[in-house]
Design a protein around this motif. Structure first.
Motif, PDB file in Angstrom:
ATOM      1  N   UNK A   1       0.827  -1.209   0.000  1.00  0.00           N
ATOM      2  CA  UNK A   1       0.000   0.000   0.000  1.00  0.00           C
ATOM      3  C   UNK A   1       0.863   1.261   0.000  1.00  0.00           C
ATOM      4  N   UNK A   2       1.940   1.274   0.799  1.00  0.00           N
ATOM      5  CA  UNK A   2       2.819   2.446   0.850  1.00  0.00           C
ATOM      6  C   UNK A   2       3.535   2.643  -0.487  1.00  0.00           C
ATOM      7  N   UNK A   3       4.049   1.547  -1.064  1.00  0.00           N
ATOM      8  CA  UNK A   3       4.725   1.643  -2.360  1.00  0.00           C
ATOM      9  C   UNK A   3       3.753   2.097  -3.443  1.00  0.00           C
ATOM     10  N   UNK A   4       2.507   1.636  -3.363  1.00  0.00           N
ATOM     11  CA  UNK A   4       1.505   2.036  -4.355  1.00  0.00           C
ATOM     12  C   UNK A   4       1.207   3.531  -4.273  1.00  0.00           C
ATOM     13  N   UNK A   5       1.096   4.057  -3.053  1.00  0.00           N
ATOM     14  CA  UNK A   5       0.825   5.488  -2.912  1.00  0.00           C
ATOM     15  C   UNK A   5       1.982   6.313  -3.471  1.00  0.00           C
TER      16      UNK A   5
ATOM     17  N   UNK B   1      -4.338   2.858   0.305  1.00  0.00           N
ATOM     18  CA  UNK B   1      -4.631   2.327  -1.023  1.00  0.00           C
ATOM     19  C   UNK B   1      -5.760   3.110  -1.695  1.00  0.00           C
ATOM     20  N   UNK B   2      -6.708   3.583  -0.898  1.00  0.00           N
ATOM     21  CA  UNK B   2      -7.761   4.420  -1.470  1.00  0.00           C
ATOM     22  C   UNK B   2      -7.205   5.698  -2.081  1.00  0.00           C
ATOM     23  N   UNK B   3      -6.249   6.340  -1.391  1.00  0.00           N
ATOM     24  CA  UNK B   3      -5.603   7.522  -1.950  1.00  0.00           C
ATOM     25  C   UNK B   3      -4.838   7.185  -3.215  1.00  0.00           C
ATOM     26  N   UNK B   4      -4.189   6.025  -3.234  1.00  0.00           N
ATOM     27  CA  UNK B   4      -3.454   5.606  -4.426  1.00  0.00           C
ATOM     28  C   UNK B   4      -4.387   5.447  -5.621  1.00  0.00           C
ATOM     29  N   UNK B   5      -5.524   4.792  -5.399  1.00  0.00           N
ATOM     30  CA  UNK B   5      -6.503   4.614  -6.481  1.00  0.00           C
ATOM     31  C   UNK B   5      -7.019   5.958  -6.969  1.00  0.00           C
ATOM     32  N   UNK B   6      -7.293   6.862  -6.052  1.00  0.00           N
ATOM     33  CA  UNK B   6      -7.780   8.180  -6.420  1.00  0.00           C
ATOM     34  C   UNK B   6      -6.753   8.927  -7.269  1.00  0.00           C
ATOM     35  N   UNK B   7      -5.483   8.872  -6.875  1.00  0.00           N
ATOM     36  CA  UNK B   7      -4.427   9.523  -7.645  1.00  0.00           C
ATOM     37  C   UNK B   7      -4.279   8.895  -9.027  1.00  0.00           C
ATOM     38  N   UNK B   8      -4.421   7.585  -9.113  1.00  0.00           N
ATOM     39  CA  UNK B   8      -4.335   6.920 -10.412  1.00  0.00           C
ATOM     40  C   UNK B   8      -5.441   7.401 -11.343  1.00  0.00           C
ATOM     41  N   UNK B   9      -6.640   7.523 -10.816  1.00  0.00           N
ATOM     42  CA  UNK B   9      -7.770   7.936 -11.645  1.00  0.00           C
ATOM     43  C   UNK B   9      -7.632   9.381 -12.105  1.00  0.00           C
ATOM     44  N   UNK B  10      -7.065  10.215 -11.247  1.00  0.00           N
ATOM     45  CA  UNK B  10      -6.914  11.624 -11.610  1.00  0.00           C
ATOM     46  C   UNK B  10      -5.690  11.880 -12.473  1.00  0.00           C
TER      47      UNK B  10
END
Length: 240
Positions: free
Chosen positions: A159-163, A221-230
């Protein structure tokens, strides 16, 4: 698509892949992991009459086995995409998930055998295994707990690496979608660990640690997904 090489695999995958004379598929390795642990739990429960402990042990084995499945799925999603080498090395090659697992495991053992006997009305080990736990049972319990802690450490590091990856890079829509799937797998495994909560309700420190961990992984992970979408781009992967 090339297969994963050492240095871009989880420590768990490297160990399985390096066993001499053994060539197991990923499904077979996961199935064997579950069968070995569960068979040992049921056998010792039958010998010593520890069926309440067997239920808790089975839940822990299911969580650990699901963690193995999620690790393999996350790895598959990441490796099949053209992700930056720095992210690939950070996720797989650093082995930081092992360090986090060791820290979690040492903290857990300290809590079970030092903190709990001093402050809990009935320590968790005594509640599950009785006042004089059999040596073989304690050995198996510690082994299963290590398995769970390793998967927890892996989930936290993923999760940390993904963010970091989602903040640092932008991706085309296809790659971003695959990485979102990997992040949702990480989040899903974190939520699955809530299955341990019913056994921890009388123990606020352990309960807070598990729920806090799951909450933190979900947020990260939720923040990571949000950043990916934006941050989706049409021209491939570029650093921000």
């Amino acid at each position: 698509m090339r297969g994963p090489e050492y240095g871009e695999t989880w420590a768990y995958e490297s160990i399985v892949g390096a066993l001499p004379g053994i060539d197991l598929s990923t499904r077979a390795a996961v199935a064997l992991q579950f069968l070995v642990f569960e068979t040992a739990i049921l056998a010792l429960a039958a010998v010593y009459g520890l069926w309440t402990a067997a239920i808790a042990g089975t839940v822990a084995v299911v969580v650990a086995t699901a963690g193995s499945v999620e690790m393999l799925r996350i790895g598959r999603f990441v490796r099949r995409e053209a992700v930056p080498e720095s992210y690939r090395r950070l996720l797989f090659g650093s082995s930081i998930e092992v360090v986090l697992a060791v820290l979690a495991y040492v903290a857990l053992v300290t809590h079970l055998f030092v903190f709990d006997p001093r402050y809990a009305e009935v320590p968790l080990v005594e509640r599950l295994l009785g006042p004089e736990p059999p040596i073989l049972v304690v050995y198996l319990v510690l082994l299963v707990l290590w398995d769970v802690c390793y998967r927890i450490g892996t989930g936290w590091w993923a999760s940390v690496a993904a963010l970091w990856r989602s903040y640092r890079y932008r991706f085309d829509s296809e790659t971003a979608w695959a990485l979102q799937r990997a992040d949702l797998e990480t989040m899903g495994f974190g939520l699955l660990q809530l299955a341990l909560v019913p056994f921890l309700l009388p123990y606020p420190v352990l309960l807070t640690a598990v729920v806090g961990h799951v909450g933190a992984v979900t947020v990260v992970t939720g923040l990571s997904v949000l950043l990916l979408r934006r941050g989706v781009r049409r021209d491939g992967v570029t650093p921000t």
